[in-house]
Design a protein around this motif. Structure first.
Motif, short mmCIF file in Angstrom:
data_model
loop_
_atom_site.label_atom_id
_atom_site.label_comp_id
_atom_site.label_asym_id
_atom_site.label_seq_id
_atom_site.Cartn_x
_atom_site.Cartn_y
_atom_site.Cartn_z
N LYS A 1 45.29 41.99 43.98
CA LYS A 1 45.38 43.39 43.57
C LYS A 1 46.38 43.49 42.43
O LYS A 1 47.56 43.20 42.64
N PRO A 2 45.93 43.86 41.23
CA PRO A 2 44.53 44.18 40.91
C PRO A 2 43.67 42.93 40.81
O PRO A 2 44.21 41.83 40.63
N GLU A 3 42.38 43.08 40.91
CA GLU A 3 41.45 41.96 40.84
C GLU A 3 41.39 41.40 39.43
O GLU A 3 41.46 42.15 38.44
N ASP B 1 46.10 30.52 41.68
CA ASP B 1 46.85 31.17 42.73
C ASP B 1 46.44 30.60 44.08
O ASP B 1 45.60 29.70 44.19
N ILE B 2 47.08 31.15 45.15
CA ILE B 2 46.77 30.68 46.50
C ILE B 2 46.49 31.88 47.38
O ILE B 2 46.68 33.04 46.99
N GLY B 3 46.02 31.59 48.59
CA GLY B 3 45.81 32.64 49.57
C GLY B 3 44.75 33.62 49.13
O GLY B 3 43.70 33.26 48.56
N VAL B 4 45.01 34.88 49.42
CA VAL B 4 44.06 35.93 49.08
C VAL B 4 43.83 35.98 47.58
O VAL B 4 42.72 36.27 47.12
N ASN B 5 44.87 35.72 46.81
CA ASN B 5 44.74 35.78 45.35
C ASN B 5 43.78 34.72 44.82
O ASN B 5 43.31 34.83 43.68
N ALA B 6 43.56 33.67 45.60
CA ALA B 6 42.63 32.62 45.18
C ALA B 6 41.30 32.69 45.93
O ALA B 6 40.46 31.81 45.78
N LEU B 7 41.13 33.70 46.76
CA LEU B 7 39.88 33.85 47.50
C LEU B 7 38.86 34.52 46.58
O LEU B 7 38.99 35.69 46.23
N LEU B 8 37.87 33.74 46.17
CA LEU B 8 36.94 34.19 45.13
C LEU B 8 35.63 34.72 45.71
O LEU B 8 35.14 34.24 46.75
N ASN C 1 49.00 37.78 41.90
CA ASN C 1 47.71 37.49 41.28
C ASN C 1 47.86 37.53 39.76
O ASN C 1 47.54 38.52 39.10
N ASP C 2 48.36 36.42 39.23
CA ASP C 2 48.61 36.35 37.79
C ASP C 2 47.73 35.32 37.11
O ASP C 2 47.94 35.02 35.93
#
Length: 793
Positions: free
Chosen positions: A219-221, A161-168, A127-128
């Motif tokens: 994580k982190p958000e 990002d993708i996946g959970v990192n892109a779930l807004l 998550n960058d």
């Protein structure tokens, strides 16, 4: 709202795990590793040498190397411990964009023998990237007459990002007038709407400031914000409305410019100018979308503008605003979800990497010659590529990995038959109609020394005149080697042997490069009629190959030997002979016979005799046989004849020029009672035997008859004994007939009947004495004359 967000997150997570499992099952390499993006330099990825079954000690000798078609510097291998580590910064978004699957494909190669391994390193997302809104401040105008639950669509944030990192998830700052409504559509995208929860009064509240916060699931958000400025307007209180809030459209990517995408029709409950609608693309629409589509402000028709490319973008979201002409104007909104359908419009691409060229003609089957990579930008069946090779070549393609092939040797090579191959690799996709591309590779076959030099004939016959000058060129041997370069470089040498008591190299030599054969010394036909030897041809290959050719050098005779006179009997001289002849002999009586031989052959050894007559010698009662050398009387002797005659006989061969010898015969005429005994004239020929018998003693006749009877008896006994043996084994069996030569050409017949002598170390035996025997003891039998008779003739 929180429960809906949780459900959405669970759905996203489940789908992502399913996708990851599917990609894992597809199997994209022989080894699979994973590494997080933005990992530090030196981060451990995997023990690649150990996993490939390679010993650490053989990495450097076998030229262990790692290559990537486009990202070769991101990962590196420590050759000391065989560990794959991060070499430079890896940005997943830069590598793969928003693709769910992202990996770096490595080709690992080692030599001796050549092996190729495929390694996939999955780049995991971190998550960058924070969520980003299209703008930092968004202004919305609301009429005070808007009804409660009126909605205004908001453009959501995007996350690289993708996946959970892109779930807004979204959160709106607290407000007594508005709240946020989030809806999830079929495309797993969220539609945000600002909903009016309380009637507006412009006189009480003219502007409302809200803050919309987007938070991703990493994580982190990470968060992103947009400030929403709501201006409350007065007057026109009915906004245009569309029949659907979302329109779904599919178009082929090759749709022509100006094609109608959709025709929108919004309605407004107002009258007059407040119901007149103007259509426009929302300000939230990206600049890329604006370059691809246009909308008619009056009709609401959306048409294509420019070329669409599925490989560039698979889908578009078009926000449309319908604004009335009221004062103040009111607007309605809808979304068009446009999906492009792929067509087969991209030709496959072929890349060839040569590894082992040129290839040796003795290379083993299965040798890898080149690596071939194919790709196609299309998707599905249109992007499925198969490879084929030019038919009827000793090579084949072996699929080593998805879209990777190896060009390997399939059958034996022969450079002498085909020295190079022009191979054509054809890559064809699965579209209809299919597209294809070709790539050429030239495979040169390297030579090995597998062909020995070969002569056109196994044996050559050469004719050389004797007395040749030393070092003269007599013949040139030539061998051809089907190999190339040094393997075809031929050198020549003699196969040494002994010729009599001398070495072959003392007679001839051969030039090592040109194959020219030289006679080192003058050859003598009388000593050496045939020189037979072998010349060896060897190439310069390793190991060298060779072959031999036989040369038969016949030494041709030249007239270099004068006739030689033979003594009529042992102990007498060959140049002068004294003979005694009775006066009583008649015509044809043989007085003497001159014998001579010539060491040459053929015409050069063909002798003729003639009597040299001096002045006043016209009445000499003697003549000489031109080919026999016999001196005989031409008539009966008379008292007028001289008692002594000196006869000069010229012996001449038939060479060019002719060579001669002379013999002197002294003839004395005596009375019959004074004539010597037979023994004094034992050399007289058979033609005068009757005259000689007149003077023979009766006792001698009796002895001769006794000896003859004994000889006949012995022959009869021998014949009887031989006939007692079976017919096929005894003397009575039919034998090979013998040829009787009764030529009158003297030494010519002798020359033709001589045995051929070869260059095996034998030389011509010279006759130094002539056998002498009484003419009356010679038995005339139908047999081949011996060498002494041939020399006499």
């Amino acid at each position: 709202m929180a429960s809906s967000i949780r459900r959405a997150r669970k759905a996203w997570t489940r789908l992502l795990w399913l996708l990851l499992f599917a990609f894992w099952e597809m199997g994209s390499g022989q080894l699979h590793y994973s590494v997080s993006e933005e990992a530090k330099h030196g981060t451990f990825v995997g023990r690649i040498a150990q996993d490939l079954g390679l010993e650490l000690a053989e990495l450097v000798p076998r030229l262990f190397r790692v290559a990537s078609k486009t990202h070769g510097d991101l990962l590196e291998v420590n050759l000391q411990n065989g560990i794959l580590f991060v070499n430079s910064r890896i940005d997943r978004e830069e590598l793969c964009g928003r693709s769910a699957e992202c990996s770096i494909h490595l080709e690992v190669m080692v030599d001796r023998p050549l092996q190729v391994f495929h390694v996939d390193v999955e780049v995991k997302d971190i998550n960058d990237n924070p969520p980003e809104f299209p703008m930092t401040v968004k202004t919305i105008r609301f009429f005070e007459s808007r009804l409660i639950d009126s909605r205004f669509p908001l453009e959501g944030a995007s996350d690289a990002d993708i996946g959970v990192n892109a779930l807004l998830s979204y959160k709106l700052s607290s407000s007594e007038f508005f709240f946020l409504d989030i809806q999830t559509n079929d495309e797993l995208s969220q539609s945000l709407s600002l909903v009016l929860g309380k009637s507006l009064d412009r006189e009480e509240t003219a502007e409302i400031n809200l803050l919309l916060v987007a938070t991703d699931g990493g994580k982190p958000e990470l968060t992103g914000t947009v400030e929403i400025l709501i201006k409350v307007l007065d007057v026109n209180d009915n906004e245009p409305t569309f029949a659907q809030s979302v329109y779904k459209v599919k178009l082929l990517e090759n749709t022509a410019n100006g094609t109608l995408v959709v025709k929108l029709n919004a309605s407004d409950a107002d009258e007059g100018s407040n119901s007149e609608i103007v259509y426009s693309l929302s300000s939230d629409v990206s600049s890329t979308t604006q370059t691809k589509f246009k909308i008619d402000p009056s009709s609401g028709e959306i048409r294509t503008k420019g070329k669409l490319d599925y490989e560039e973008s698979k889908s578009y979201e078009i926000q449309v605003t319908a604004t009335d002409k009221g004062t103040p104007s009111m607007s309605g909104h809808c979304k068009i979800l446009l999906k492009l359908v792929d067509i087969n419009d991209n030709t496959p691409e072929v890349s060839i990497t040569s590894l082992s060229l040129p290839i040796s003609e003795n290379a083993s089957l299965g040798t890898v010659i080149a690596l071939i990579t194919v790709s196609d930008r299309d998707s599905g069946t249109n992007g499925h590529v198969t490879c084929s090779l030019t038919p009827h070549v000793p090579f084949k393609l072996v699929s080593t990995f998805k879209n990777y092939y190896s060009l390997v040797l399939d059958s034996a090579l022969d450079r002498e038959s085909v020295s190079a191959y022009e191979l054509v690799v054809t890559a064809r996709d699965g579209g209809s109609p299919s597209l294809w591309a070709t790539a050429s590779v030239s495979v040169e076959v390297a030579d090995v020394n597998d062909n020995a030099p070969a002569f056109e004939q196994p044996e050559y016959t050469v004719f050389v005149k004797e007395n040749n000058p030393p070092g003269c060129h007599i013949f040139t041997v030539s061998a051809r080697d089907a190999d190339a370069q040094e393997n075809a470089l031929v050198s020549y040498s003699l196969v040494e042997r002994r010729v009599g008591d001398r070495a072959l190299s003392s007679y001839v030599s051969v030039h090592a490069e040109s194959g020219k054969v030289y006679a080192l010394q003058p050859l003598d036909h009388e000593e050496l009629e045939l020189l037979q030897f072998q010349v060896s041809a060897r190439d310069a290959g390793v190991p060298p190959l060779g072959s031999n050719v036989t040369l038969q050098v016949f030494v041709l005779d030249e007239n270099d030997n004068a006739p030689e006179l033979l003594a009529p009997r042992a102990g007498t001289a060959a140049g002068a002979v004294s003979e005694v002849v009775p006066w009583s002999v008649g015509a044809g009586h043989v007085v003497a016979k001159v014998r001579a031989v010539d060491a040459d052959s053929g015409y050069n050894a063909w002798l003729s005799y003639e009597l040299q007559l001096g002045t006043g010698s016209m009445r000499i009662p003697f003549r000489v046989g031109p080919y026999t050398g016999e001196i005989s009387t031409t008539r009966a002797l008379e008292e007028a004849d001289l008692p002594r005659h000196r006869l000069l006989v010229l012996v001449k061969d038939h060479g060019e020029p002719a060579l001669t010898a002379t013999a002197t015969v002294l003839v004395s005429l005596v009375e019959s009672g004074q004539a010597p005994k037979v023994s004094s004239r034992a050399w007289v020929g058979a033609a005068g035997s009757e005259a000689a018998l007149v003077d023979v003693n009766v006792y001698l006749i009796i002895a001769i008859c006794s000896i003859s009877s004994l000889l006949v008896l012995t022959l009869l006994l021998y014949t009887a004994l031989r006939c007692s043996v079976p017919p096929n084994e005894g003397a009575c069996a039919p034998g090979k007939p013998k040829l009787v030569c009764s030529s009158a050409v003297g030494s010519w017949s002798y020359s033709q009947q001589r045995r051929q002598r070869c260059a095996l170390g034998r030389t011509r035996p010279r006759l130094t004495s002539w056998p002498s025997a009484p003419a009356y003891l010679k038995v005339q039998t139908p047999q081949k004359r011996d060498s002494s008779q041939n020399q006499n003739m």
